[in-house]
Design a protein around this motif. Structure first.
Motif, PDB file in Angstrom:
ATOM      1  N   ARG A  87      13.875   5.732  31.720  1.00 51.88           N
ATOM      2  CA  ARG A  87      14.088   7.181  31.831  1.00 51.88           C
ATOM      3  C   ARG A  87      14.210   7.869  30.472  1.00 51.88           C
ATOM      4  O   ARG A  87      13.604   8.928  30.259  1.00 51.88           O
ATOM      5  CB  ARG A  87      15.329   7.448  32.687  1.00 51.88           C
ATOM      6  CG  ARG A  87      15.579   8.923  32.956  1.00 51.88           C
ATOM      7  CD  ARG A  87      16.897   9.127  33.673  1.00 51.88           C
ATOM      8  NE  ARG A  87      17.124  10.529  33.961  1.00 51.88           N
ATOM      9  CZ  ARG A  87      16.948  11.091  35.144  1.00 51.88           C
ATOM     10  NH1 ARG A  87      16.562  10.348  36.168  1.00 51.88           N
ATOM     11  NH2 ARG A  87      17.163  12.373  35.333  1.00 51.88           N
ATOM     12  N   GLU A 124      19.187  14.969  30.975  1.00 48.80           N
ATOM     13  CA  GLU A 124      19.259  13.651  30.347  1.00 48.80           C
ATOM     14  C   GLU A 124      20.691  13.293  29.977  1.00 48.80           C
ATOM     15  O   GLU A 124      21.149  12.173  30.197  1.00 48.80           O
ATOM     16  CB  GLU A 124      18.377  13.629  29.100  1.00 48.80           C
ATOM     17  CG  GLU A 124      18.344  12.290  28.372  1.00 48.80           C
ATOM     18  CD  GLU A 124      17.837  11.158  29.245  1.00 48.80           C
ATOM     19  OE1 GLU A 124      18.177   9.994  28.951  1.00 48.80           O
ATOM     20  OE2 GLU A 124      17.097  11.419  30.212  1.00 48.80           O
ATOM     21  N   ARG A 161      23.398  14.463  31.341  1.00 47.12           N
ATOM     22  CA  ARG A 161      24.140  14.287  32.578  1.00 47.12           C
ATOM     23  C   ARG A 161      23.875  12.896  33.192  1.00 47.12           C
ATOM     24  O   ARG A 161      24.797  12.224  33.641  1.00 47.12           O
ATOM     25  CB  ARG A 161      23.740  15.370  33.577  1.00 47.12           C
ATOM     26  CG  ARG A 161      24.514  15.340  34.903  1.00 47.12           C
ATOM     27  CD  ARG A 161      24.196  16.582  35.715  1.00 47.12           C
ATOM     28  NE  ARG A 161      24.922  16.566  36.987  1.00 47.12           N
ATOM     29  CZ  ARG A 161      24.444  16.035  38.096  1.00 47.12           C
ATOM     30  NH1 ARG A 161      23.248  15.474  38.099  1.00 47.12           N
ATOM     31  NH2 ARG A 161      25.144  16.068  39.232  1.00 47.12           N
ATOM     32  N   SER A 162      22.608  12.472  33.132  1.00 52.09           N
ATOM     33  CA  SER A 162      22.280  11.122  33.636  1.00 52.09           C
ATOM     34  C   SER A 162      22.959  10.053  32.801  1.00 52.09           C
ATOM     35  O   SER A 162      23.425   9.049  33.350  1.00 52.09           O
ATOM     36  CB  SER A 162      20.760  10.939  33.604  1.00 52.09           C
ATOM     37  OG  SER A 162      20.124  11.878  34.436  1.00 52.09           O
TER      38      SER A 162
END
Length: 297
Positions: free
Chosen positions: A214, A289, A291-292
């Motif tokens: 990711r 990004e 937050r992930s």
């Protein structure tokens, strides 16, 4: 004690001293000129800048200009397929190279070579390739395919896709290199453990490896979005924004109105709208990004 303290002070201040000129230059020549452009967009500047505040007049002129809206729409028609092709084909190329084939070095050089060319060279080369009188059409006609026709450069509805092809050809190898770096960072034990469980190689990539990349996808998307918004010289060399304004992009509009038509204030307003577009793309991506990353901890 004293020499040790002096050494400690040197270690503490030397990096700041070395970085200070670069930081100062960035503040002046990047953020300073962004601020100057923003101010000019609120003035009546034409051929030369005027610094007297004049309100939102230049933005009203910009939003009332049909060419601006055509350029903004073309940005979508160019950016979405360009990013999709670069990411899709780049990922497939990276997976191919990740199999450690014999000619990996040669293939990697071939894929990356277009990125080493300037956008002007790329645009000129693709103009030759797509030129009906001397490019692909002529080659096919010489081979006996007299009915073959590929005149997208002269078609207002398809000219923007010629820019997509040239840009994707130039940037796909770069995306592939970034994806390959991400794939090489995956632990080999992951593949072995999944194969022991009976997973096939496509399943391993689809369900384990690719989802774990990711951050790499985020970086590639960020870079390609930045390339999309600032694309200028490729269009100039390939289509010059034509036929008419059918392949004009915001960067072309900004340059034309600032320097060719003597409307510096309108060009500055277009520049600020491009900056707003970049921020509108970057901020949500960076938020998602981060937050992930927080949720993954």
């Amino acid at each position: 004690m004293r020499p040790a303290r002096m050494a400690f002070n040197a270690d503490q201040w030397l990096p700041k001293i070395v970085l200070a000129p670069s930081i100062a230059a960035s503040l002046v020549f990047v953020y300073g000129f962004i601020g100057l452009t923003a101010w000019i967009s609120f003035t009546n500047s034409r051929l030369l800048p005027r610094y007297a505040f004049a309100g939102l007049g230049r933005y009203k002129e910009l939003f009332a200009n049909d060419v601006w809206w055509t350029s903004a729409a073309n940005l979508g028609w160019f950016g979405i397929p360009f990013i999709a092709i670069c990411m899709g084909v780049g990922l497939l190329l990276a997976i191919l190279l990740d199999q450690k084939i014999r000619v990996e070095g040669a293939l990697r050089a071939i894929y990356l070579y277009p990125m080493a060319l300037s956008a002007i060279v790329t645009g000129t080369a693709w103009q030759w390739i797509l030129n009906p009188g001397s490019g692909l059409d002529k080659v096919m006609h010489d081979l006996g395919f007299a009915s073959f026709a590929f005149n997208w450069l002269g078609d207002p509805d398809r000219a923007i896709f010629c820019v997509v092809m040239a840009a994707a050809w130039q940037s796909t190898g770069f995306a592939a290199a970034l994806f390959l770096a991400g794939l090489r960072g995956v632990d080999a034990e992951v593949f072995k453990a999944a194969q022991v469980d009976g997973a096939t190689l496509p399943t391993i990539y689809r369900k384990i490896v690719i989802p774990s990349m990711r951050p790499v996808f985020f970086s590639v998307l960020l870079i390609l979005a930045h390339i999309t918004i600032k694309t200028f010289d490729l269009v100039v060399a390939l289509t010059a924004g034509g036929p008419g304004t059918s392949s004009s992009l915001p960067a072309i509009f900004m340059y034309t109105f600032s320097f060719n038509r003597g409307q510096l204030g309108v060009g500055a307003a277009a520049s600020m709208m491009m900056l707003v577009t970049i921020v509108a793309v970057l901020v949500p991506l960076m938020y998602l990004e981060s937050r992930s990353a927080r949720l993954a901890r």
